[in-house]
Design a protein around this motif. Structure first.
Motif, PDB file in Angstrom:
ATOM      1  N   PRO A 104     -23.042   8.954 -15.092  1.00 45.73           N
ATOM      2  CA  PRO A 104     -23.243   7.569 -14.823  1.00 45.73           C
ATOM      3  C   PRO A 104     -22.136   6.748 -15.082  1.00 45.73           C
ATOM      4  O   PRO A 104     -21.514   6.840 -16.214  1.00 45.73           O
ATOM      5  CB  PRO A 104     -24.608   7.252 -15.824  1.00 45.73           C
ATOM      6  N   GLY A 105     -21.743   5.971 -14.104  1.00 42.65           N
ATOM      7  CA  GLY A 105     -20.589   4.859 -14.238  1.00 42.65           C
ATOM      8  C   GLY A 105     -19.274   5.590 -13.859  1.00 42.65           C
ATOM      9  O   GLY A 105     -18.201   4.594 -13.545  1.00 42.65           O
ATOM     10  N   GLU A 106     -19.167   6.767 -13.428  1.00 42.01           N
ATOM     11  CA  GLU A 106     -17.993   7.455 -13.486  1.00 42.01           C
ATOM     12  C   GLU A 106     -17.616   7.386 -11.856  1.00 42.01           C
ATOM     13  O   GLU A 106     -18.698   7.286 -11.038  1.00 42.01           O
ATOM     14  CB  GLU A 106     -17.845   8.990 -13.785  1.00 42.01           C
ATOM     15  N   THR A 123     -28.436   9.337 -13.641  1.00 41.09           N
ATOM     16  CA  THR A 123     -28.129  10.847 -13.862  1.00 41.09           C
ATOM     17  C   THR A 123     -26.805  11.103 -13.101  1.00 41.09           C
ATOM     18  O   THR A 123     -26.151  10.468 -12.343  1.00 41.09           O
ATOM     19  CB  THR A 123     -29.106  11.573 -13.372  1.00 41.09           C
ATOM     20  N   GLY A 124     -26.436  12.658 -13.440  1.00 42.29           N
ATOM     21  CA  GLY A 124     -25.153  12.963 -12.822  1.00 42.29           C
ATOM     22  C   GLY A 124     -25.051  13.165 -11.584  1.00 42.29           C
ATOM     23  O   GLY A 124     -26.326  13.607 -10.973  1.00 42.29           O
ATOM     24  N   GLY A 176     -28.847   2.271  -3.999  1.00 46.10           N
ATOM     25  CA  GLY A 176     -27.820   1.896  -4.607  1.00 46.10           C
ATOM     26  C   GLY A 176     -27.186   2.754  -5.887  1.00 46.10           C
ATOM     27  O   GLY A 176     -26.610   2.232  -6.587  1.00 46.10           O
ATOM     28  N   SER A 177     -27.712   3.982  -5.572  1.00 43.59           N
ATOM     29  CA  SER A 177     -27.011   4.787  -6.810  1.00 43.59           C
ATOM     30  C   SER A 177     -25.770   5.266  -6.524  1.00 43.59           C
ATOM     31  O   SER A 177     -25.215   5.806  -7.469  1.00 43.59           O
ATOM     32  CB  SER A 177     -27.942   5.905  -7.203  1.00 43.59           C
ATOM     33  N   LEU A 178     -25.253   5.335  -5.352  1.00 41.70           N
ATOM     34  CA  LEU A 178     -23.913   5.568  -4.961  1.00 41.70           C
ATOM     35  C   LEU A 178     -23.134   4.568  -4.304  1.00 41.70           C
ATOM     36  O   LEU A 178     -23.735   4.125  -3.427  1.00 41.70           O
ATOM     37  CB  LEU A 178     -23.830   7.055  -4.348  1.00 41.70           C
ATOM     38  N   GLY A 179     -21.973   4.213  -4.707  1.00 38.22           N
ATOM     39  CA  GLY A 179     -21.084   3.404  -4.203  1.00 38.22           C
ATOM     40  C   GLY A 179     -20.092   4.226  -3.479  1.00 38.22           C
ATOM     41  O   GLY A 179     -19.368   5.147  -4.016  1.00 38.22           O
ATOM     42  N   HIS A 219     -24.705  16.631  -4.766  1.00 37.83           N
ATOM     43  CA  HIS A 219     -26.084  16.552  -4.820  1.00 37.83           C
ATOM     44  C   HIS A 219     -26.356  15.757  -6.493  1.00 37.83           C
ATOM     45  O   HIS A 219     -25.504  15.813  -7.102  1.00 37.83           O
ATOM     46  CB  HIS A 219     -27.051  17.691  -4.442  1.00 37.83           C
ATOM     47  N   ARG A 220     -27.659  15.135  -6.419  1.00 43.12           N
ATOM     48  CA  ARG A 220     -28.031  14.677  -7.667  1.00 43.12           C
ATOM     49  C   ARG A 220     -29.337  15.514  -8.023  1.00 43.12           C
ATOM     50  O   ARG A 220     -30.361  15.121  -7.336  1.00 43.12           O
ATOM     51  CB  ARG A 220     -28.138  13.184  -7.545  1.00 43.12           C
ATOM     52  N   GLN A 221     -29.271  16.196  -8.933  1.00 48.71           N
ATOM     53  CA  GLN A 221     -30.588  16.933  -9.245  1.00 48.71           C
ATOM     54  C   GLN A 221     -31.126  17.617  -7.947  1.00 48.71           C
ATOM     55  O   GLN A 221     -32.285  17.506  -7.863  1.00 48.71           O
ATOM     56  CB  GLN A 221     -31.373  16.141 -10.048  1.00 48.71           C
TER      57      GLN A 221
END
Ligand code: DGJ
Length: 691
Positions: free
Chosen positions: A252-254, A138-139, A110-113, A80-82
């Motif tokens: 973010p980015g990981e 966000t994480g 588009g926040s997860l690939g 989950h994200r938040q």
């Protein structure tokens, strides 16, 4: 984007990657050469009916099963994200670049690939892994990322493994009913009870019969393998790393990449799986052949390291034909028993005033190379290292000890560097050809398996590139860390701590379904097995240790002259046969009488073979069933003759062909009619050479 058909060695995988949700239409037997039109027709024709009381669109097996798409079974992505749960994914791009196909997807915002790689090897082994990237700001808390593959509806029986120390690889079968059968490891290593290879096949599938699908996770830490049959109408095998809450948080980015799920399909039972997996594993590894015959000192002297005694053992080993002498636990500072000193990786000056040099010189001048035992990932509370660096203990030293030891935190850069430098110093100072790399406890520190396992892989990788001539054996209280993740970084497995041949027969038979025999250490032990206290005849012990990476785990200086001569003959036999044993096709027969097991190795060109008929118990009839020889060329004639130490048989006269010394018959006859067997006493083995 297209309908993708991966096809090799009698296996096919068809993936509809034309858009939307990529769906696996088929994984199993070869569908033949299909052109694009046929593939599109197949994909279109595969769209199922819509049942009542369900979503209003047809539900197909997704590469990325997701609740939001209507899939209420196990999900591909959990997290989950938040507080907002993992979304569904849509196909963005397909990159079919031989040998790996890459299927890239994205969440709607588009926040997860999510990228999936699929590879079907020339041998028909399928590897699949996912990679999730956080493109949001966000994480993302990842709870699970699993690869799942659909299997046939006729696969209604499961076979996997459980076990315990010195009893690894105990097969267990269960029906596959609606629900999830999940085998989970929280050991921080696969464990003695590792599911290892989860198979699903037609009921009653055996070594030589039945369609069967199988998966293994190439990972040495916490993991799960599962089978799911859903009331929605699908069956699947899957697996992934078992992540603890909070273990993977993607900033973010990981990104996070799963281990490979290694999968195989066979039309011809369990041996058909090995027929794919063994050549594939062999083709990927740079294992140096021939495998040297080993003498390991553990059961010979335990912690009693004494140079004159060990020198005598060196001489006895060399005289018998041993090629590698391995000094086991007990050589480093303060290590007089198993309660202390792990971490103090300096040769103990009290026991070895001149270091290991005198022993190693003796080993090398006797014509052998030298191996050394280490247990790098561990730390004894009673050690100089722990006293100096208490903060290097994983989890801070809370919770129970296990074999009086704790785990060194490899995620701590200073601890990691100490270990790498200490091992490097030893490998630089001494001409060490082989490390027996042990790991004798579970981690038991929640949320650390992932980083500890990754750090282990990094350490092994660094040492291998700095010391490419050094071979490494993965040992974990015997066979608690046997997997295809670590096999990329090691050359041998210590299959089990038991050298009792009766238990070894089962353990080796099943471990070698996945792992080719030349990677599996199998040693001749004492007449009375140290772990079980059971007595076994020399011939049975030798026949059992013949097939794998052979060795001795016994104080040879206490053996009689006659026994030593037999052992020397056995080593000579192993050396003659190992080019065949370590490159050939492993075969096992489905035994009508469970008291007898037949296994063997057939040369790649099927011109020769070695078989063992093993009596593990008492026969259920006066005349046991004939031995049948799987894997031979039906149209060639073969001569069968006994080799090795003659087994004890309880009979007035042997079968006529054995009394004559040999028989020559076509492979078809040997496979179908077979040959009458000698009436072996329990715990005896007959070795047969076929040429
Ligand atoms: C466990 C291993 O499996 C054994 O072979 C031996 O090396 C001991 N550890 C030594 O402590």
């Amino acid at each position: 984007m297209t309908v993708l058909h991966l096809r090799a060695a009698g296996a096919s995988l068809v993936l509809d990657a034309r858009g939307g949700v990529p769906t696996i239409i088929h994984w199993g037997s070869d569908l033949g050469g299909l052109d694009e039109t046929a593939l599109v027709a197949l994909a279109d024709a595969s769209v199922p009916a819509v049942p009542p009381s369900s979503i209003d669109v047809p539900l197909q097996w997704s590469l990325w099963p997701a609740l939001a798409d209507g899939w209420s079974g196990r999900q591909a992505v959990e997290g989950h994200r938040q507080g907002a749960p993992a979304p569904a994914f849509r196909l963005v791009e397909l990159h079919d670049q031989d040998p790996i196909a890459r299927v890239r997807g994205e969440s709607a915002d588009g926040s997860l690939g999510l990228t999936t790689e699929l590879e079907l090897s020339a041998e028909g082994v399928l590897r699949v892994r996912h990679r999730l990237v956080n493109r949001g700001d966000t994480g993302f808390e990842l709870a699970g990322l699993d690869v799942q593959l659909p299997i046939g509806a006729d696969a209604a029986e499961l076979l996997d493994f459980t076990g315990l120390w010195a009893h690894e690889r105990q097969p267990q079968r269960a029906p596959l009913r609606h629900g999830v059968w999940s085998r989970e490891s929280r050991h921080g290593r696969p464990g003695h009870d590792d599911a290892f290879l989860l198979m699903a096949g037609v009921p009653g599938f055996g070594f030589r019969r039945g369609r069967v699908w199988a998966v293994h996770l190439a990972w040495s830490g916490d993991k799960r393998l599962f089978a799911e049959r859903s009331a929605l109408g699908h069956s699947a095998l899957g697996g992934g790393e078992l992540l603890a809450p909070g273990e993977i948080r993607l900033a973010p980015g990981e990104s996070y990449e799963t281990p490979w799920l290694v999968a195989a399909f066979s039309e011809t039972g369990i041996d058909g799986l090995s027929d794919r997996l063994h050549p594939w594993i062999r083709s990927r590894s740079a294992l140096r052949l021939p495998r040297p015959v080993v003498l390991n000192t553990w059961e010979a002297v335990y912690f009693d390291h004494d140079l004159p005694i060990l020198e005598n053992l060196v001489d006895a080993a060399a005289a018998a034909g041993v090629e590698r002498f391995v000094l086991d636990d007990g050589w480093f500072t303060g290590r007089r028993d198993d309660k202390r000193a792990l971490g103090d990786w300096y040769v103990d000056p009290a026991v070895w005033p001149d270091g290991l040099h005198p022993l190693i010189s003796r080993v090398i001048s006797a014509g052998m190379d030298f191996g050394l035992w280490v247990e790098p990932e561990m730390i004894s509370p009673d050690s100089a290292l722990a006293r100096e660096h208490p903060s290097w203990i994983l989890g801070g030293g809370s919770g129970p000890t296990w074999r009086w030891q704790r785990v060194l935190d490899l995620g701590n850069p200073a601890a990691y560097a100490y270990l790498r430098d200490r091992l490097s110093a030893l490998l630089t100072e001494y001409p060490i050809a082989f490390l027996k790399w042990d790991h004798n406890r579970d981690l038991l520190v929640p949320g650390t398996s992932h980083r500890q396992t990754r750090a282990l892989y990094r350490l092994l990788g660094e040492l291998r590139s700095a010391f490419p001539h050094v071979e490494i054996e993965s040992c974990a209280s015997g066979g608690a860390r046997i997997d295809l993740g670590i096999l990329d970084l090691v050359d041998r497995f210590w299959t089990s701590d038991t050298n009792d041949p009766l238990d070894r027969q089962r353990i080796q038979r099943w471990t070698s379904v996945l792992i080719p025999p030349e990677y599996l250490g199998g040693h001749l032990g004492d007449a009375t097995a140290h772990v079980t206290g059971r007595h076994a005849a020399l011939g049975f012990r030798l026949a059992t240790a013949l097939f794998g990476s052979a060795g001795i785990e016994w104080n040879l200086t206490t053996a009689s002259g006659a026994d030593r001569a037999v052992i020397a003959g056995w080593i000579a036999l192993h050396k003659r046969l190992r080019p065949l044993l370590h490159t050939g096709t492993v075969v096992r027969a489905d035994a009508p009488d469970p008291a007898f097991r037949v296994h063997g190795v057939v040369s790649p060109d099927r011109s020769s073979a070695v078989y063992a008929l093993v009596a593990v118990g008492s026969p259920s009839a006066a005349l046991p069933p004939p031995i049948r020889f799987p894997g031979l060329d039906p149209d060639r004639a073969y001569t069968v003759r006994p080799i090795g130490t003659p087994p004890k048989a309880v009979q007035d006269t042997p079968p006529a062909w054995l009394a004559a010394g040999s028989v020559t018959l076509p492979g078809r006859v040997l496979a179908e009619a077979g040959l009458p067997v000698p009436l072996l006493a329990p715990e005896q083995a007959l070795l047969l050479e076929v040429s």
